[in-house]
Design an enzyme around this catalytic site. Structure first.
Site, PDB file in Angstrom:
ATOM      1  N   ASP A 239      13.849  14.972  13.219  1.00  0.00           N
ATOM      2  CA  ASP A 239      12.966  13.839  12.894  1.00  0.00           C
ATOM      3  C   ASP A 239      12.088  14.159  11.680  1.00  0.00           C
ATOM      4  O   ASP A 239      11.401  13.280  11.176  1.00  0.00           O
ATOM      5  CB  ASP A 239      12.105  13.453  14.096  1.00  0.00           C
TER       6      ASP A 239
ATOM      7  N   ARG B 290      14.611   9.210   8.445  1.00  0.00           N
ATOM      8  CA  ARG B 290      14.903  10.579   8.825  1.00  0.00           C
ATOM      9  C   ARG B 290      16.285  10.663   9.455  1.00  0.00           C
ATOM     10  O   ARG B 290      16.836   9.638   9.875  1.00  0.00           O
ATOM     11  CB  ARG B 290      13.869  11.047   9.867  1.00  0.00           C
TER      12      ARG B 290
ATOM     13  N   ARG C 141       1.573   8.067  15.550  1.00  0.00           N
ATOM     14  CA  ARG C 141       0.202   8.047  15.031  1.00  0.00           C
ATOM     15  C   ARG C 141       0.183   7.609  13.575  1.00  0.00           C
ATOM     16  O   ARG C 141      -0.628   8.060  12.788  1.00  0.00           O
ATOM     17  CB  ARG C 141      -0.427   9.425  15.163  1.00  0.00           C
TER      18      ARG C 141
ATOM     19  N   GLY D 120      -2.767   9.169  18.931  1.00  0.00           N
ATOM     20  CA  GLY D 120      -2.510   8.386  17.721  1.00  0.00           C
ATOM     21  C   GLY D 120      -3.360   8.790  16.531  1.00  0.00           C
ATOM     22  O   GLY D 120      -3.330   8.139  15.486  1.00  0.00           O
TER      23      GLY D 120
ATOM     24  N   GLY E 176       9.349   8.322  17.166  1.00  0.00           N
ATOM     25  CA  GLY E 176       8.841   7.179  16.414  1.00  0.00           C
ATOM     26  C   GLY E 176       7.460   7.490  15.888  1.00  0.00           C
ATOM     27  O   GLY E 176       6.898   8.548  16.177  1.00  0.00           O
TER      28      GLY E 176
ATOM     29  N   ASP F 126       6.556  15.621   6.547  1.00  0.00           N
ATOM     30  CA  ASP F 126       5.874  16.050   7.772  1.00  0.00           C
ATOM     31  C   ASP F 126       5.398  17.500   7.697  1.00  0.00           C
ATOM     32  O   ASP F 126       5.938  18.392   8.360  1.00  0.00           O
ATOM     33  CB  ASP F 126       6.756  15.824   9.008  1.00  0.00           C
TER      34      ASP F 126
END
Ligand code: AMP
Ligand code: MG
Length: 443
Positions: free
Chosen positions: A246, A181, A91, A124, A88, A256
């Site tokens: 992910d 994703r 951050r 985070g 999940g 990402d």
């Protein structure tokens, strides 16, 4: 100057178990690094308002702009092949969505915005290095015409965080066609939450594939986009570095950016990430990892494909097995253009492989060697000149049979072989400078 962002938040209207509402955690002292002015305009946001104190406060998470509905998305994923049932946004928070000037819905996400219920042991936060890398590489990918998330802004937080020592904290504002994703589907599949899978599938069809007639059709479209995305990566020597499920986007965007890079010296086994000790995500393995990730996606939506599980497996398997052919076609298309070839002919695959072999054995610079094809300098980048010359004879013969003029071929080569890419050493230099607050190399 007041910041106005025309939000319309469809993900926030999904069921509660898709996310946790989460406001960003304020930071000590927001400072502007950069605003992406053309992108702001595309999104209908006034770039001057973004750069104003109000705007910078919003970009740092110190205020929540009107109309935002901040939340952290939940997902799961396979990381380096190992299953993590709950990941999940650890951050990041999704501020909301805007409809851009072309009518496309885009997410606005703050990355590095503080802890969420999915942070596990993380703080985070992000430090300025990865924020700069994601900004530079993402925008370069976009400039190269490769589907990708974008960077709207980067700000500093005025707080230090602890990585390999104390590093200045930063927040990236990421823009994406969505943040959904393969792992988003896996999260619900693992919980046998068929209802949620159905809702997510409908959402993804409506948002990314309105012409998909069924979940199976969606699977085919996702596979096709992933295969073509990876072919584009291969064409510019890009190594994603962390192709976990992910980080595998269902609309086929690059997402990402972690330890990623454009390769310098070509070798298919090149790995950039120090955490990738076994070369799982090496340059040359990206297509097969794409297949693997799509197999995970197919597995997750099996219950929606057919009520008869055997039949569902059969259909999904057929779809996944089409990936290599789709990839191969896309790859040939990308590399033919790099060689200036406008037609498709028998033996093109061998011709391309021939060049790649000489390049690999010479450690030729990927970008410069391809770029050199158009201006006759490719040979300067290889060591085994005899093999290169034999290859070049075959290439010239193939060009002569192409049915296009030499001028057209050269123009195609120039358009398909970038002269400039963000070199890893240059990004590293920009990052090193940024640690001391110097962003001159970034611009
Ligand atoms: P990534 O490697 O960036 O794709 O992240 C993998 C997972 O770890 C995601 O769920 C992230 O949200 C989470 N994560 C990464 N870095 C941090 C951090 N500093 N704090 C909290 N969670 C993080
Ligand atoms: Mg990730």
């Amino acid at each position: 100057m007041t910041l106005h962002i025309p939000f319309d938040n469809s993900y926030a209207r999904l069921p509660d178990r898709f996310f946790t509402r989460q406001t960003p955690t304020p930071v000590a002292q927001p400072g502007l690094i950069a605003i992406n002015v053309p992108l702001a305009r595309e999104l209908g946001i006034d770039p001057d308002a973004l750069a104003s104190p109000d705007g910078i406060a919003a970009l740092a998470g110190n205020s929540v702009p009107d109309g935002a509905d901040p939340l952290a998305q939940v997902y799961a994923g396979h990381q380096f092949g190992g299953w993590s049932p709950q990941l999940g946004d650890g951050r990041a928070v999704l501020l909301g969505e805007v409809i851009d000037s072309k009518g496309i819905r885009r997410d606005l996400q703050l990355k590095g915005s503080g802890p969420t219920p999915y942070s596990r042991r993380g703080d985070g936060r992000a430090w300025v290095g990865p924020v700069i890398r994601e900004y530079l590489v993402g925008e370069a990918m976009h400039a190269l015409g490769i589907p990708t998330t974008r960077a709207l802004a980067a700000v500093t937080t005025g707080e230090d965080i602890y990585r390999e020592g104390r590093m200045p904290g930063a927040v990236l504002t990421r823009v994406a066609s969505s943040h959904i994703r393969v792992g988003s589907f896996q999260y619900f599949a693992a919980r046998k939450d068929i209802e949620a899978l159905r809702v997510l599938t409908d959402h993804v069809i409506a948002r990314h594939n309105p012409d998909a007639a069924s979940p199976l059709d969606l699977l085919d479209k996702v596979i096709s986009r992933q295969a073509r995305l990876i072919a584009h990566w291969m064409g510019v020597g890009f190594i994603h570095g962390v192709m976990n499920t992910d980080n595998s986007h269902v609309a086929g965007d690059t997402i990402d950016y972690g330890p990623c890079a454009f390769m310098d010296a070509y070798h298919p086994e090149t790995v950039y990430s120090s955490i990738d000790q076994h070369g799982r995500y090496a340059y040359g393995r990206q297509p097969e990892i794409g297949v693997w990730n799509m197999a995970q996606f197919a597995t997750a939506i099996l219950p929606l494909i057919d009520p008869d599980m055997d039949r569902a497996v059969e259909l999904a398997t057929e779809s996944v097995h089409r990936f290599p052919d789709i990839y191969q076609d896309a790859n040939l298309e990308v590399f033919r253009a790099k060689l200036g070839l406008t037609s498709a002919q028998e033996g093109d695959g061998d011709l391309i492989n021939g060049l790649m072999h000489v390049m690999a054995s010479s450690g030729a610079d990927f970008t410069n060697c391809f770029r050199g094809l158009a201006d006759g300098t490719a040979r300067d980048w290889v060591v085994d000149l005899a093999t290169f010359d034999t290859w070049a004879e075959g290439w010239q013969a193939r060009r002569a049979r192409d049915g296009s003029t030499a001028e057209d071929q050269e123009a195609l080569m120039r358009a398909s072989n970038p002269a400039v890419i963000p070199r890893n050493h240059q990004i590293e230099a920009a990052i090193q400078a940024s640690i001391t607050g110097d962003y001159t190399l970034f611009f």
